[in-house]
Design a protein around this motif. Structure first.
Motif, short mmCIF file in Angstrom:
data_model
loop_
_atom_site.label_atom_id
_atom_site.label_comp_id
_atom_site.label_asym_id
_atom_site.label_seq_id
_atom_site.Cartn_x
_atom_site.Cartn_y
_atom_site.Cartn_z
N LEU A 1 15.30 -57.34 49.62
CA LEU A 1 14.76 -55.95 49.56
C LEU A 1 15.29 -55.40 48.18
CD1 LEU A 1 15.06 -55.04 53.34
CD2 LEU A 1 13.12 -56.32 52.08
N ASP A 2 16.18 -55.52 47.75
CA ASP A 2 16.64 -54.93 46.27
C ASP A 2 16.59 -53.27 46.76
OD1 ASP A 2 17.62 -54.32 44.00
OD2 ASP A 2 15.65 -54.78 43.09
N ILE A 3 17.24 -52.90 47.72
CA ILE A 3 17.14 -51.29 48.12
C ILE A 3 18.78 -50.69 47.89
CG2 ILE A 3 15.29 -51.57 49.78
CD1 ILE A 3 17.43 -51.55 51.81
N SER A 4 18.81 -49.39 48.18
CA SER A 4 19.83 -48.94 47.95
C SER A 4 21.38 -49.64 48.58
CB SER A 4 19.97 -47.82 48.27
OG SER A 4 21.44 -46.76 48.03
N PRO A 5 22.12 -49.72 47.64
CA PRO A 5 23.60 -50.43 48.20
C PRO A 5 24.36 -49.60 49.35
CG PRO A 5 23.59 -50.47 45.95
CD PRO A 5 22.61 -49.53 46.27
#
Length: 254
Positions: free
Chosen positions: A91-95
């Motif tokens: 998804l490459d969203i916020s860590p």
């Protein structure tokens, strides 16, 4: 305590229920005995569970440790690795979501380690460290394969963040174990025939209220002692949770 007539709580020193007005003097010995028996049953069950776990460790060590390693180390580590892959890679969203998942996932396993398997808090700490090391190393390996970068951190700052992440996972596991201890302390307890509150609890009991008889004073002191233990355990749970949250998101603050 609970009134047997109306099921409302009443003060341990009360002689009449303030809710229904029924006389409690005749039923108080039975109520005290029932609560005492419940506490004894819980203590005996805990001792039986610990004895069973000790026997299993001695008689079938391979099966025992294989199951515990798989369930309490491998399973939470796989869940953390899966969360990392979905949140960061897919998804490459916020860590931040990964850090939150890393605090939530180990917690029930820490609870189960102490509640069901009768291990102590030292095992929970070791278990949390193993989960953190295994899952974080796998996460670093996945990132290395995807981004073609070295697996291990190459500077002090990255090493510090990695170790803090491991510590966050371990503290989340410890938080679950401390919550299990707190839950056990909150189960019905009373002063049994062989037990006695500490001298400090007796002094506090005499100081905070008028003398109402030796048995009532002992019950008051035992309540104070149990409450102090509960508060201390709750404080340990809060401290472990706060440490997990702080180490988990400190890098993100930067």
């Amino acid at each position: 305590m609970e009134c047997p007539f109306c099921a409302e709580d009443f003060n341990e020193e009360a002689r009449v229920c303030k809710n229904c007005g029924r006389d409690l003097r005749l039923v108080r010995p039975l109520i005290d005995q029932n609560v005492k028996l419940i506490a004894q049953i819980e203590d005996l069950q805990l001792q039986v569970d610990k004895a069973r776990a000790a026997i299993e460790r001695e008689t079938t060590p391979i099966r025992f440790w294989s199951f515990h390693s798989a369930f309490y180390v491998v399973v939470p580590a796989l869940l953390l690795i899966a969360a990392h892959f979905v949140i960061i890679i897919a998804l490459d969203i916020s860590p931040l979501y990964l850090r939150l998942a890393s605090m939530v996932i180990p917690l029930p396993f820490g609870f189960a380690l102490l509640w069901f398997s009768q291990h102590n808090i030292q095992w929970s700490i070791l278990d949390g460290i193993l989960i953190g090391l295994l899952s974080v190393m796998a996460m670093l390996t996945i990132v290395s394969l995807v981004d073609r970068v070295p697996i291990l951190p190459d500077n002090v700052r990255d090493w510090r963040e990695t170790l803090e992440y491991v510590a966050s996972i371990a503290l989340a596991n410890v938080t679950g174990a401390v919550v299990a201890i707190l839950t056990r302390r909150m189960l019905p307890r009373t002063l049994d025939a062989s037990g006695a509150p500490s001298p400090v609890a007796m002094i506090i009991a005499r100081t905070i209220g008028r003398h109402v008889g030796e048995q009532a004073l002992r019950r008051r002191a035992q309540t104070i002692q149990d409450n102090f233990g509960t508060v201390a355990t709750a404080g340990a749970a809060a401290a472990a949770a706060a440490g997990s949250i702080y180490t988990g998101i400190r890098a993100l603050w930067g």
